[in-house]
Design a protein around this motif. Sequence first.
Motif, mmCIF file in Angstrom:
data_model
loop_
_atom_site.group_PDB
_atom_site.id
_atom_site.type_symbol
_atom_site.label_atom_id
_atom_site.label_comp_id
_atom_site.label_asym_id
_atom_site.label_seq_id
_atom_site.Cartn_x
_atom_site.Cartn_y
_atom_site.Cartn_z
ATOM 1 N N LEU A 252 -43.216 6.626 -9.175
ATOM 2 C CA LEU A 252 -42.457 5.381 -9.089
ATOM 3 C C LEU A 252 -41.481 5.270 -10.251
ATOM 4 N N ARG A 253 -41.935 5.591 -11.443
ATOM 5 C CA ARG A 253 -41.044 5.586 -12.606
ATOM 6 C C ARG A 253 -39.830 6.477 -12.373
ATOM 7 N N ALA A 271 -38.094 -4.480 -11.178
ATOM 8 C CA ALA A 271 -39.250 -5.309 -11.491
ATOM 9 C C ALA A 271 -40.021 -5.678 -10.231
ATOM 10 N N SER A 272 -39.301 -5.977 -9.155
ATOM 11 C CA SER A 272 -39.974 -6.343 -7.903
ATOM 12 C C SER A 272 -40.725 -5.151 -7.316
ATOM 13 N N LEU A 273 -40.151 -3.955 -7.474
ATOM 14 C CA LEU A 273 -40.794 -2.752 -6.956
ATOM 15 C C LEU A 273 -42.112 -2.488 -7.688
ATOM 16 N N ARG A 276 -44.721 -5.193 -6.739
ATOM 17 C CA ARG A 276 -45.359 -4.957 -5.447
ATOM 18 C C ARG A 276 -46.411 -3.851 -5.547
ATOM 19 N N ARG A 277 -46.099 -2.816 -6.333
ATOM 20 C CA ARG A 277 -47.085 -1.746 -6.499
ATOM 21 C C ARG A 277 -48.323 -2.264 -7.222
ATOM 22 N N LEU A 278 -48.127 -3.064 -8.255
ATOM 23 C CA LEU A 278 -49.265 -3.612 -8.981
ATOM 24 C C LEU A 278 -50.098 -4.538 -8.085
ATOM 25 N N ALA A 279 -49.430 -5.272 -7.212
ATOM 26 C CA ALA A 279 -50.161 -6.129 -6.273
ATOM 27 C C ALA A 279 -51.054 -5.288 -5.372
ATOM 28 N N ARG A 280 -50.538 -4.148 -4.918
ATOM 29 C CA ARG A 280 -51.350 -3.252 -4.089
ATOM 30 C C ARG A 280 -52.529 -2.702 -4.876
ATOM 31 N N ILE A 292 -53.022 -1.072 -15.092
ATOM 32 C CA ILE A 292 -51.961 -2.068 -15.224
ATOM 33 C C ILE A 292 -51.052 -1.735 -16.399
ATOM 34 N N LEU A 293 -51.659 -1.369 -17.524
ATOM 35 C CA LEU A 293 -50.872 -1.029 -18.718
ATOM 36 C C LEU A 293 -50.023 0.215 -18.478
#
Length: 323
Positions: A252-253, A271-273, A276-280, A292-293
């Motif tokens: 992703l990075r 930021a939105s991308l 969304r990944r963190l939400a998943r 998360i970090l």
Amino acid sequence: MKPASVAAIVVSFNRRALLQECIEALLAQTWPLDAIFVVDNGSNDGSREYLAAVEAKHDRVVVFLTESNIGGAGGFATGLRAAAAKGFDWYWLMDDDAEPMPDALEKLMVSDDAARAGVVALCGSVRGIDRRTQLWHQGTFDERMRLIAPTAEHHAAASFKTDYMSFVGACIRDDAVRRVGFPSQEYFLWNDDVEYTARLSRIGELRCVTASHMTHKDGENRDLTESRRSLRAWFTSRRMPAATQWKYACGLRNYVHMVFRHRGPAPIWAASLFARRLARVLVFGDRRLSVILLYVRYFEQAVGRRQFDTVRPTDWKKTLGES
């Protein structure tokens, strides 16, 4: 006229059996390769002993042993630099889990596309171990630089134009390498091939020659969708275990950085991308603070707020407390 000279570049890490199958397939090509450059990324599974034996037997095989795992991106940058320093007409790039069919290179070299000066890179159709065509190895970008895979109809044609191609059989003209440079080795893993061939597409045409075939033994076909019989099966199929997040976060990075590099900064979109990944991850993952970090750290790298610093898989295991 003298046939075009071609050097293959193979990157390998701890997959001795697959590496041997790849090397044997390269040595058996009906269009003989002038050289085979192999970059071993610190393997400890007997790959290095095998490569030493092959190098001693075949003058065409040149082996580079890295002290540590520098990733696929680092391996391809290293191998391509070494091959370009020797000078060949074309460079054929692939991972160790690729096995070209005996006439794969010949089909590329005798194609009408190879004879056109405006074509800077070629590839063939890639099939999985199930013999189905893996469509995601080539494709086009939409206006937001999202990746759009070709269809089966594209592969029914003799060749088709593409905006990017994977390093599972990308064959790149020497002049193009000298104009755009080398793969971004700081990417470490994933999307280094998309970014590099996107650079190539700016100076010339990329073509997929469908008569040339390569088998990719990664064990999955991402183009197939399985019907899930239960909510539990659906949830299980979307699990995001912490152990695998080092590579998914890296991919992703690299993708966001690539878009910034080619299309310009878009921090809100980035930021939105990541959000969304963190939400998943929070829904389907192990919900560890370390994960998360990691995503926060890679977001800062992707948007240019921090220098690239990739977490190696061995270090990630230690972070998670795994052996």
